[in-house]
Motif scaffolding. Sequence first.
Motif, mmCIF file in Angstrom:
data_model
loop_
_atom_site.group_PDB
_atom_site.id
_atom_site.type_symbol
_atom_site.label_atom_id
_atom_site.label_comp_id
_atom_site.label_asym_id
_atom_site.label_seq_id
_atom_site.Cartn_x
_atom_site.Cartn_y
_atom_site.Cartn_z
ATOM 1 N N THR A 434 -4.458 -9.080 -6.541
ATOM 2 C CA THR A 434 -3.050 -8.705 -6.561
ATOM 3 C C THR A 434 -2.888 -7.222 -6.863
ATOM 4 N N LYS A 435 -3.748 -6.704 -7.724
ATOM 5 C CA LYS A 435 -3.623 -5.286 -8.101
ATOM 6 C C LYS A 435 -4.208 -4.355 -7.041
ATOM 7 N N ASP A 436 -4.967 -4.921 -6.067
ATOM 8 C CA ASP A 436 -5.588 -4.078 -5.043
ATOM 9 C C ASP A 436 -4.895 -4.151 -3.695
ATOM 10 N N LEU A 437 -3.913 -5.065 -3.558
ATOM 11 C CA LEU A 437 -3.163 -5.134 -2.311
ATOM 12 C C LEU A 437 -2.448 -3.814 -2.034
ATOM 13 N N ILE A 438 -2.351 -3.467 -0.766
ATOM 14 C CA ILE A 438 -1.713 -2.225 -0.361
ATOM 15 C C ILE A 438 -0.384 -2.584 0.302
ATOM 16 N N LYS A 439 0.719 -2.100 -0.260
ATOM 17 C CA LYS A 439 2.030 -2.393 0.318
ATOM 18 C C LYS A 439 2.532 -1.156 1.045
ATOM 19 N N SER A 440 2.481 -1.212 2.379
ATOM 20 C CA SER A 440 2.813 -0.058 3.210
ATOM 21 C C SER A 440 4.036 -0.374 4.058
ATOM 22 N N GLY A 441 5.110 0.352 3.825
ATOM 23 C CA GLY A 441 6.328 0.128 4.591
ATOM 24 C C GLY A 441 6.869 -1.267 4.429
ATOM 25 N N GLY A 442 6.667 -1.858 3.260
ATOM 26 C CA GLY A 442 7.173 -3.201 2.995
ATOM 27 C C GLY A 442 6.259 -4.325 3.439
ATOM 28 N N HIS A 470 2.045 7.421 -0.923
ATOM 29 C CA HIS A 470 2.483 8.078 0.297
ATOM 30 C C HIS A 470 3.991 8.294 0.200
ATOM 31 N N GLU A 471 4.444 9.503 0.529
ATOM 32 C CA GLU A 471 5.861 9.834 0.348
ATOM 33 C C GLU A 471 6.770 9.003 1.246
ATOM 34 N N LYS A 472 6.312 8.634 2.427
ATOM 35 C CA LYS A 472 7.152 7.880 3.359
ATOM 36 C C LYS A 472 6.923 6.379 3.253
ATOM 37 N N TRP A 473 5.654 5.949 3.275
ATOM 38 C CA TRP A 473 5.331 4.527 3.347
ATOM 39 C C TRP A 473 5.038 3.894 1.989
ATOM 40 N N VAL A 474 5.181 4.654 0.914
ATOM 41 C CA VAL A 474 4.918 4.224 -0.467
ATOM 42 C C VAL A 474 3.418 4.173 -0.742
ATOM 43 N N GLU A 475 2.669 3.364 0.065
ATOM 44 C CA GLU A 475 1.209 3.307 -0.072
ATOM 45 C C GLU A 475 0.571 3.265 1.312
#
Length: 540
Positions: A434-442, A470-475
């Motif tokens: 759970t702590k390693d999942l990457i949440k990119s653009g939702g 990431h400034e746009k995609w969060v991660e």
Amino acid sequence: MLGLMQDRPLTLTHVFHRAEQYFGHKTIVTATANGETSTTIAEWAARVRRLATVLDTLEVSADGRVGTFCWNTARHLELYLAAPCTGRVLHTLNIRLFPEQLVYIADHAQDEVVFVDRSLLPLFWPLVDQLESVRHVIVIDDGADAEVPSDPRVHDYEELLAAATPFEGRFPVLDENRAAAMCYTSGTTGNPKGVVYSHRSAVLHSLITLTTDAMALSERDVVLPIVPMFHANAWGLPYGCLLAGSSMVMPGPNMTPQAIVSLLERHRVSVTGGVPTIWMGVLPLLPEHDLSALRTILCGGSAVPRALSEAYREAIGVPMLQAWGMTETSPIATVSSPRSHHAEWTEDQRADYRARQGVPVPLVDVRLVDPDTGELQPWDDQATGEVQAAGPWIAAEYYRGEGGGAQFTEDGWLRTGDVASGDRYGSVRLVDRTKDLIKSGGEWIGSVELENEIMAHPKVAEAAVIAIPHEKWVERPLACVVVKEGENVTAEEILEFLAPRVAKWWLPDAVEFIDEVPKTSVGKFSKKTLREKFASPRVS
């Protein structure tokens, strides 16, 4: 109406007495600094009986914690039985932890005595004066030349055994819920937490290691436990081997790939187990050795790369048998053993299955839960959720109530922190922590799946994928890659290799080449270390 069966406690005393009575002729080999030593289980059992009274002589309290700071050896195995069979609690200390963690753990567990291999004294002795509860340090001479301190707290293991009177008769542990052993988690946040195994949980877990769809340990096997005995009871292999009557080969302090493959060949080992990093090191040496006796390579601790398992199948005809679990699950929870419906599958499909974590073993229940909504997820191999586990060898809480119960649900399930999907046959496919999942653009990106695909590249030795701001995609994903010795590969080649294998938006924003992936004390990838190194936010 009650059943009319005998109410016999499930205790490790049965494991000891069974091994002593029926398997006294079987052998335990230990690799030492001065060569190999060999003993029979009968000789080993006689020493366990002497060690039992040594603990009385040292005035270890009735349920006192007996610490060990040792390699995988026959002497360590003596402690595995002598402590719990006399009602004490075996506490295996992880030799790879930071000094401050070791001090915290020994004090938190209130270890009264610690048994230390002589080769490990330089690591342990500087900490002794900080260990408030430790009254005795017993040195096990493993052939090293480390100086033994002249201190009234220090005793020689062999001298104590020689002076001891053997315990006679059957060991009298009658309460199966009594604590037998404890091991602390290697969590990367906060202090390590104590997991306390009962006699009942240890016996039931040992029985599972004998089943066909788990490890299938039997009297006919020769077993080499490479996974450390200080890590979750070496995945249950020591107790399982004694229960089954398997011969054992202990690797001692030399954990180099050459030493391991030599032991496998020389002793005709049939079953072995270790983390993926161990098997990556052994892989190049396979063509030089006869491992035809090997039938099972148990691999766990972190997700097993499909490419690694296939490399073993192609080299020696034996793929990895992947298992999943954690300190809190004793640790075996699922095993990726072959299934009947695989008979019509192609070899490629079977390889995909072997890259999964497998089906829950009997008596372990697993469910997949949406961590945000708490809703149960379907086993359709599409939906993902946090893996939650329940069973007779699954922790119900941490020692002294540490953690405040956050890792346990209101209805008593363990929250593992792993995210997975499951198919209709019950096979779990780990997606991430759970702590390693990457949440990119939702949307979620699984780092484990990306790592497995990258490590399929023929020039890649290891790969770890982390989320970076990431400034746009969060991660966004960043790939940290270790190139095989003597090879050269560019970031562009890695991305081109990945392109047809994953969704386009999963492709890492960048590839960083590193000398090695940092590891935790139990050999897992330390993504926390990588995140700290590559924490700078990036823009599109």
